[in-house]
Write an enzyme that holds these catalytic residues in place. Structure first.
Site, PDB file in Angstrom:
ATOM      1  CG  HIS A 109      90.481  -7.261  87.372  1.00  0.00           C
ATOM      2  ND1 HIS A 109      89.796  -8.147  88.164  1.00  0.00           N
ATOM      3  CD2 HIS A 109      90.606  -7.858  86.155  1.00  0.00           C
ATOM      4  CE1 HIS A 109      89.532  -9.235  87.462  1.00  0.00           C
ATOM      5  NE2 HIS A 109      90.013  -9.086  86.231  1.00  0.00           N
TER       6      HIS A 109
ATOM      7  CG  HIS B  47      86.539  -8.041  82.994  1.00  0.00           C
ATOM      8  ND1 HIS B  47      86.481  -9.068  82.063  1.00  0.00           N
ATOM      9  CD2 HIS B  47      87.261  -8.537  84.025  1.00  0.00           C
ATOM     10  CE1 HIS B  47      87.117 -10.119  82.530  1.00  0.00           C
ATOM     11  NE2 HIS B  47      87.625  -9.824  83.716  1.00  0.00           N
TER      12      HIS B  47
END
Length: 141
Positions: free
Chosen positions: A98, A96
């Protein structure tokens, strides 16, 4: 234990989604650094960046780029911090990125760890050679 991001992708766990397409889902971080902190994840469970297939990288980072601009605009921010961890400090083992809105004097200081210079130019050259060799061995060089 099952991956919470996979559950979010499938709609089995709640999340404040801000974007989704056939290969990517983006949602608000439940523990944001600042309001508007978004997580961008591939729909497929891929633990780290090195697990992401090359054909997904371009589309994935196109979404990250789009969301960086959207977060800055939506949150009236002056910029953004865009980062991913690979294993170490990766609280969810599903790759992932940010996207965090930033403002001058917002309290974040560069990276979240101490930064150091190389011992000398020779050591920097040695490290560069090690990385170049690894890239070449991987077929990307």
């Amino acid at each position: 234990m099952e991956c919470v991001f996979c559950r979010i992708v499938r709609g089995e766990a709640p999340a404040d989604r801000v974007y989704e397409d056939g290969s990517v889902v983006a949602f608000l971080d439940v523990r944001p650094l600042f309001e508007g902190h978004v997580l961008v994840v591939p729909r497929e469970h891929l633990p780290t960046l090195t697990d992401v297939p090359p054909e997904l990288l371009g589309p994935y980072y196109a979404v990250v780029r789009r969301l960086a601009g959207a977060v800055e605009s939506a949150m009236d921010a002056r910029g953004s911090f865009v980062a991913s961890n690979n294993r170490v400090s990766q609280s969810v083992p599903h790759f992932h990125t940010h996207v965090v809105p930033r403002r001058p004097r917002d309290g974040l200081r560069g990276f979240f760890w101490p930064r150091r210079r190389y011992r000398d130019a020779e050591r920097a050259a040695e490290v560069a050679a090690l990385v170049r060799a690894a890239v070449s061995a991987d077929g990307a060089g």
